[in-house]
Design an enzyme around this catalytic site. Structure first.
Site, short mmCIF file in Angstrom:
data_model
loop_
_atom_site.label_atom_id
_atom_site.label_comp_id
_atom_site.label_asym_id
_atom_site.label_seq_id
_atom_site.Cartn_x
_atom_site.Cartn_y
_atom_site.Cartn_z
N CYS A 1 40.10 39.67 34.93
CA CYS A 1 38.82 40.26 35.34
C CYS A 1 38.57 41.58 34.60
O CYS A 1 38.35 41.55 33.40
CB CYS A 1 38.77 40.39 36.85
SG CYS A 1 37.07 40.49 37.43
N HIS B 1 40.82 35.89 39.56
CA HIS B 1 41.96 36.64 40.09
C HIS B 1 43.07 35.72 40.62
O HIS B 1 43.18 35.51 41.83
CB HIS B 1 41.50 37.51 41.27
CG HIS B 1 40.67 38.68 40.88
ND1 HIS B 1 41.19 39.94 40.69
CD2 HIS B 1 39.35 38.79 40.64
CE1 HIS B 1 40.24 40.77 40.36
NE2 HIS B 1 39.10 40.11 40.32
N GLU C 1 46.02 36.37 41.15
CA GLU C 1 46.93 37.13 42.03
C GLU C 1 46.43 37.15 43.47
O GLU C 1 47.15 37.56 44.37
CB GLU C 1 47.14 38.55 41.48
CG GLU C 1 46.01 39.54 41.73
CD GLU C 1 44.79 39.34 40.84
OE1 GLU C 1 44.74 38.34 40.08
OE2 GLU C 1 43.87 40.17 40.92
#
Ligand code: GLN
Length: 193
Positions: free
Chosen positions: A78, A174, A176
Site C-alpha cells: 500500500c 494489506h 498483514e
C-alpha cells in the site's frame, strides 16, 4: 535470515507478527545501521508522504536505495508500494517524491472516496491454494508497469494490484491484516533465495 520491517509509521507491527506466525524472524528498522543485519525489507502501509519524509529525516533514503541496488528483496504494501514506485501520482495529478526503485507508475488513493476501502478475492500468480483475500484501504493501484515487471494480480476491472520485478514486490492491499500468511511466505522465499 532476518526480515526488516520499516517501523517509522503505519502497520509495521502486523507485518512482524505475520512473519512470526510462519517462523521467520522480523525486526523493526528505524536507523540506517539496522539495515545491514537484514536479508529483506518490508515498507508497510500507512501514509506515504509522511513515510518518505521520515525516511529522509532518519537518513534512510540512500541506504535503502543501495540495498535495492545490491538486489536485497524489498516489499512495499500500500503506502510502501507508493514509496518504492518509480513514479507516484497524487490525487491532484502532481507527482510525489519516491524512492524510485521499481519500474511502476502508481496512482495514490486511486479508487476514490466512494470506495475508500473494500475487500476482494484475488487470484495471485505464484500462490497455491486459491484466491487471496485482499484488504484495500485508501489504496493505490499500478497504472503502468515496465517491461521487466511481472503482474501478479489484478482486479476484475483490470487495475494491477500486485507485481514483482526481480527482488522487488509490490501489493496495493494489506496481507498483514488478514490471517493468510501466503504472501509473507512468498516474500520470505525470495529473501531466502
Ligand atoms: N492512501 C495512503 C497513501 O497514499 C496509503 C494507504 C495505506 O497504506 N493503507 O499513502
Amino acid at each position: 535470515m532476518k526480515i526488516g520491517v520499516l517501523a517509522l509509521q503505519g502497520a509495521f507491527i502486523e507485518h512482524i507478527q505475520m512473519f512470526g506466525k510462519i517462523g521467520v524472524e522480523a525486526v523493526e528498522i528505524r536507523l540506517p545501521g539496522q539495515l545491514e543485519r537484514v536479508g529483506g525489507l518490508v515498507i508497510p502501509g500507512g501514509e506515504s508522504t509522511t513515510m518518505m519524509k521520515l525516511m529522509h529525516d532518519y537518513g534512510l533514503i540512500t541506504p535503502i536505495k543501495k540495498m535495492a541496488a545490491m538486489q536485497v528483496p524489498i516489499w512495499g504494501t500500500c503506502a510502501g508500494m507508493i514509496c518504492i514506485a518509480r513514479m507516484a501520482i497524487n490525487p491532484d495529478s502532481s507527482a510525489m517524491q519516491t524512492l524510485a526503485l521499481m519500474d511502476i507508475t502508481v496512482r495514490r488513493n486511486a479508487f476514490g472516496r466512494q470506495v475508500d476501502s473494500f475487500e476482494a478475492e484475488l487470484p495471485v500468480t505464484g500462490l497455491q491454494g486459491g484466491p487471496f483475500h485482499g484488504v484495500f484501504i485508501r489504496a493505490p493501484y499500478i497504472e503502468k508497469a515496465g517491461g521487466g515487471v511481472q503482474v501478479l494480480a489484478a482486479l476484475a476491472d483490470g487495475e494491477i494490484v500486485a507485481a514483482r520485478q526481480g527482488n522487488l514486490l509490490a501489493t496495493s492491499f494489506h496481507p498483514e491484516l488478514t490471517g493468510d500468511p501466503r504472501i509473507h511466505s512468498y516474500f520470505a522465499g525470495i529473501a531466502k533465495g
